[in-house]
Design an enzyme around this catalytic site. Structure first.
Site, PDB file in Angstrom:
ATOM      1  N   LEU A  72       2.981 -11.001  -2.600  1.00  0.00           N
ATOM      2  CA  LEU A  72       1.712 -10.890  -3.283  1.00  0.00           C
ATOM      3  C   LEU A  72       1.058  -9.602  -2.804  1.00  0.00           C
ATOM      4  CD1 LEU A  72       0.219 -14.515  -3.080  1.00  0.00           C
ATOM      5  CD2 LEU A  72       1.262 -13.416  -5.062  1.00  0.00           C
ATOM      6  N   ASP A  73       0.389  -8.895  -3.705  1.00  0.00           N
ATOM      7  CA  ASP A  73      -0.275  -7.661  -3.327  1.00  0.00           C
ATOM      8  C   ASP A  73      -1.291  -7.931  -2.216  1.00  0.00           C
ATOM      9  OD1 ASP A  73       1.149  -6.440  -5.352  1.00  0.00           O
ATOM     10  OD2 ASP A  73      -0.477  -6.646  -6.814  1.00  0.00           O
ATOM     11  N   LYS A  74      -1.610  -6.897  -1.479  1.00  0.00           N
ATOM     12  CA  LYS A  74      -2.547  -7.024  -0.361  1.00  0.00           C
ATOM     13  C   LYS A  74      -3.874  -7.633  -0.799  1.00  0.00           C
ATOM     14  CE  LYS A  74      -4.708  -4.203   3.278  1.00  0.00           C
ATOM     15  NZ  LYS A  74      -4.829  -2.846   3.845  1.00  0.00           N
ATOM     16  N   HIS A  87       2.979  -5.164  -9.078  1.00  0.00           N
ATOM     17  CA  HIS A  87       1.641  -5.194  -9.707  1.00  0.00           C
ATOM     18  C   HIS A  87       1.715  -5.659 -11.163  1.00  0.00           C
ATOM     19  CE1 HIS A  87      -0.232  -3.436  -6.272  1.00  0.00           C
ATOM     20  NE2 HIS A  87       0.197  -2.204  -6.459  1.00  0.00           N
TER      21      HIS A  87
END
Length: 247
Positions: free
Chosen positions: A106-108, A196
């Site tokens: 998962l993105d930051k 993303h």
């Protein structure tokens, strides 16, 4: 897994101590197998059948471990990072010996469901493009999202690098208003996990994601009782449902 293994290897795997520490524990009379005091920490035992205790506490052997986390923003989906805290850093110490890793990423700045395990085979199957494991996200999007977006996602959209996504299912939960400064709230189910991807899919239709949270991965649903940063082991029912993805 082999039926019998060295006792010190089993206890080391469970995070109870190094081999030298376990040798000292055995000499001090702290380790028992099936009610008998252990003199040699290198003895062969069957961890699934033999009763092992250390300092009077029973040891329940686990070869693999499966942990659900409600990932917060600001941490990265990695086992180590030179700059930021990782999701592994958030785990309780009891999981440290298992060398778990995040299944996918998962993105930051994305929150929500993240699975961590040391079971490489299960992770591979969940991430395999051939399996088309669905992932559902809740997002807030500026501003209005409408039927045209639902139709576009249902056909698949072209990302900024020319990649054409598989069809996605977009559901509008709440229609936003630019005049009122209120973003739309949506759920989106996709079958891929490109970099993303959710944000880039909305960029492809001229919109911006301002908040993103993953709420499910295949049959696994985020536990609503887990606060951000908290984690727990999967239930047997959850694990069996995940394993069915293999079939």
């Amino acid at each position: 897994m082999k039926q019998t293994q060295r006792l010190d290897k089993i206890l080391s795997h469970m995070g109870i101590g190094t081999r030298s520490e376990l040798k000292r524990l055995a000499k001090s009379g702290a380790i028992y197998v099936n009610g008998s005091k252990v003199k040699d920490s290198g003895m062969q035992v069957n961890p699934l059948q033999d009763e092992i205790t250390v300092n009077g506490e029973p040891v329940t052997y686990k070869e693999f471990i499966y942990v659900m986390m409600n990932k917060p923003q600001g941490v990265v989906s990695a086992t180590e990072d030179n700059r930021d805290r990782t999701v592994v850093d958030l785990l309780d110490d009891e999981y440290a010996a298992f060398d778990v890793f995040p299944v996918g990423r998962l993105d930051k700045d994305t929150e929500g469901l993240l699975l961590l395990t040391n079971d490489g085979k299960l992770a591979h199957n969940l991430l395999s493009p051939r399996k088309h494991v669905p992932k559902t996200y809740f997002a807030k999007v500026e501003w209005g999202v409408g039927q045209a977006d639902i139709d576009a996602f249902a056909q698949g959209v072209t990302l900024d690098d020319g990649y054409e996504t598989l069809p996605g299912e977009l559901r509008i939960l709440r229609q936003g208003s630019e005049a009122a400064g209120e973003p739309s709230e949506i759920e989106l189910t996709i079958m891929e996990g490109k970099f993303h991807q959710v944000k880039r899919m909305f960029q492809a239709v001229g919109k911006t994601v301002v908040y993103l949270k993953r709420i499910s991965m295949g049959p696994l649903l985020l536990d609503g009782n887990l606060r951000l940063g908290q984690s727990r082991e999967l239930t047997e029912e959850e694990l069996q449902a995940l394993r069915s993805v293999h079939e």
